[in-house]
Design an enzyme around this catalytic site. Structure first.
Site, short mmCIF file in Angstrom:
data_model
loop_
_atom_site.label_atom_id
_atom_site.label_comp_id
_atom_site.label_asym_id
_atom_site.label_seq_id
_atom_site.Cartn_x
_atom_site.Cartn_y
_atom_site.Cartn_z
N HIS A 29 10.54 4.59 4.62
CA HIS A 29 10.59 5.58 3.53
C HIS A 29 10.70 6.99 4.08
O HIS A 29 10.07 7.93 3.59
CB HIS A 29 9.35 5.46 2.64
CG HIS A 29 9.32 4.22 1.79
ND1 HIS A 29 10.01 4.10 0.61
CD2 HIS A 29 8.67 3.04 1.97
CE1 HIS A 29 9.80 2.90 0.08
NE2 HIS A 29 9.00 2.24 0.90
N ASP B 148 4.27 0.90 3.96
CA ASP B 148 4.82 -0.22 3.19
C ASP B 148 6.34 -0.32 3.41
O ASP B 148 6.99 0.65 3.79
CB ASP B 148 4.54 -0.03 1.70
CG ASP B 148 5.18 1.23 1.14
OD1 ASP B 148 5.17 2.26 1.84
OD2 ASP B 148 5.71 1.19 0.00
N GLU B 149 6.87 -1.48 3.14
CA GLU B 149 8.31 -1.73 3.09
C GLU B 149 9.06 -1.18 4.31
O GLU B 149 10.16 -0.65 4.18
CB GLU B 149 8.89 -1.16 1.79
CG GLU B 149 8.32 -1.86 0.56
CD GLU B 149 8.76 -1.25 -0.76
OE1 GLU B 149 8.93 -2.00 -1.73
OE2 GLU B 149 8.91 0.00 -0.82
N ALA B 150 8.45 -1.34 5.48
CA ALA B 150 9.08 -0.88 6.73
C ALA B 150 10.00 -1.98 7.25
O ALA B 150 9.85 -2.48 8.37
CB ALA B 150 8.02 -0.51 7.74
#
Length: 538
Positions: free
Chosen positions: A280, A343-345
């Protein structure tokens, strides 16, 4: 002659009755709201005794004369004066009449840092607390016990001036109240769409009404970097120059951020800043080419996909950058927590992710803060004292849930934000014009009807620090959008964080929630009138 007198008397009574009917009803004439008709539900309510009506001789007393108590008294007076038309002077003289805000005393033992006791009798109202935050929360309860007309912020008594019989009767009895959890948060994503300082303040005021005490600001993402960093100025000036859909974006100067901190602190909310990493991060990567492994800056991004960006884990400059950013934000932020995302790496290998978190968490500690990360942090090695924010939902794998629960058993604290319960950007149903539905549709009952203490199987209840209601803004661009998605679900999350577990009951909650509708109408708050809630007719 007697007949004429009788007819004349009857005529006077009739005229008087007609006059009463033609005069706008005063708030004091209505039956007082029951003490237990508030949100969040108080820990203990004992009704009884005479009600109290605010009158033209009412004083707001602050016997100990402390600066914080006087400021809270001024906040209360500022709410009451426009609606009542009364002077309501604030005085440090002690007394048992009027509205008394009292810090300390035997009656406050056991209430903790945020609890309060509210006692109402025929002569007045007393709010007692051990700490100023408790006084403030008690004032929010008193606010809900007064007529919804209070929220219009304009003179309600009518052209004849303040009513001589008082304004807004408050039911007699005692409330003793303190929170279940110390962390009761709401997250606002200002990265996907930018929200101004005034818009954030408006949201803070709404959170404070329901005893939320943490404002988590999501300050960076692929679509925008929203906080000025002196050592890396292009983060804000270039990385913050756009948003989802290609709008102009924006960022907070350090003075802007300080103003948000001040305003929140005055309402007993602590700001938790988040700089999401290692994923992100497109706004940062676009701002500085050296943060990319290939040395080339990608273009700014205005879409809504996730998982495609990553800081360059092997590069030394990455950690110089992180040290500077954390140092500057930590120096501005008085709260104990700093959120590092995580998150969401999806573009970071597992090995790199673990190595990255091993290097970043000590930087947070170096600058005097405790780490919060999204629950993927538990797939690395959470630092001592770290807190993981669980955002899983029904489709989250058993292995991932177990990973989080195992970390909690080893000492990692947990904040519960299950996406299919607490994410305020999830659509209410298929017809909701805003929001997303990747975690399913989240109606008002579903959002309320769960227990943070038992929600994540295997996680010890003592690991639960509290709850948070995130509001992501891929589809939300205005304050009206925020309010439509947050209300009426936000008060339910607030109740789960504040009220004792045995107070949890949907059938009674929906009635108390419905009673908030006229208050929101008076405030001009554009909430979703869910068919699950028995709202009164407008």
């Amino acid at each position: 002659m007697r007949r004429r007198r009788l007819l004349f008397s009857l005529l006077l009574v009739a005229v008087a009755g007609l006059g009463t009917a033609a005069t706008p009803s005063q708030p004091s004439a209505a039956a007082p709201a029951p003490l237990d008709r508030v949100v969040p539900a108080p820990a203990s309510v004992r009704p009884g005794g005479d009600p109290y009506a605010i009158g033209d001789r009412t004083l707001i007393r602050v016997p100990d004369g402390s600066g914080e108590a006087k400021r809270i008294a001024g906040h209360l007076a500022g709410m009451l004066r426009p609606a009542t038309g009364f002077r309501l002077p604030v005085t440090t003289k002690d007394g048992r009449d009027g509205i008394v805000l009292r810090l300390g005393g035997a009656g406050t033992r056991g209430l903790g840092a945020e609890g309060y006791r509210l006692s109402v009798g025929g002569r007045g109202v007393t709010i007692s607390a051990g700490r100023p935050a408790g006084l403030f929360h008690g004032v929010q309860t008193l606010r809900q016990l007064l007529p919804a007309a209070l929220e219009k912020g304009t003179g309600q008594p009518g052209p004849g001036g303040p009513p001589s019989g008082g304004w807004g009767r408050i039911a007699g009895g005692t409330i003793a109240d303190s929170p279940r959890y110390a962390y009761r948060g709401a997250m606002l994503d200002v990265s996907r769409h930018f929200f101004t300082v005034e818009q954030v303040k408006r949201y803070i005021d709404q959170l404070a009404m329901y005893k939320i005490n943490k404002l988590h600001l999501h300050l960076s993402d692929d679509q925008g970097w929203r906080i000025a960093v002196d050592s890396w100025p292009r983060l804000a000036t270039y990385g913050g120059s756009t948003q989802v859909g290609g709008g102009k974006g924006g960022h907070y100067t350090k003075d802007d951020y300080r103003e948000i901190l001040r305003y929140a602190a005055d309402r007993y909310l602590t700001v938790v800043p988040e700089i999401d990493m290692p994923g992100h991060t497109n706004a940062a990567l676009a701002s500085y080419a050296e943060l990319n492994c290939n040395g080339q800056a990608p273009p700014l991004y205005t879409g809504t996909n996730v998982g495609f960006s990553s800081l360059c884990v092997p590069k030394k400059v990455t950690y110089d950058f992180i040290d500077d950013v954390i140092r500057e934000i930590a120096a501005l932020t008085p709260g104990r927590y700093l959120h590092i995302g995580g998150d969401e790496a999806h573009s970071t290998s597992h090995e790199d992710y673990v190595a990255f978190m091993d290097k970043v968490q000590p930087v947070v500690a170096k600058y005097g803060k405790k780490v919060i990360g999204w629950h993927q942090l538990t797939g690395a090695r959470p630092a001592e004292g770290a807190v993981a924010q669980y955002w899983g939902h029904d489709a989250t794998s058993a292995a991932e849930r177990k990973q989080v629960a195992d970390a909690a058993r080893k000492g990692t604290g947990l904040i519960l934000s299950p996406a299919d319960r607490a994410y305020l950007d999830m659509k209410y149903d298929k017809d909701t014009p805003l929001g997303l539905h990747w975690a399913g549709y989240v109606g008002v009952q579903r959002s309320y009807d769960w227990d943070p203490g038992t929600h994540l199987e295997g996680a010890p209840e003592e690991a639960i620090r509290g709850v948070e209601a995130p509001l992501w803004t891929e589809t939300l661009a205005t304050s009206a959008h925020l309010e439509y998605m947050a209300f009426p679900r936000l008060p339910g999350i607030a109740e789960l964080g504040w009220s004792p577990a045995d107070a949890h009951d949907w059938s009674s909650y929906r009635e108390r929630l419905a009673a908030q509708g006229p208050r929101w109408d008076a405030m001009g708050l554009g909430y979703y009138r869910s068919p699950e809630v028995p709202w009164s007719a407008r």
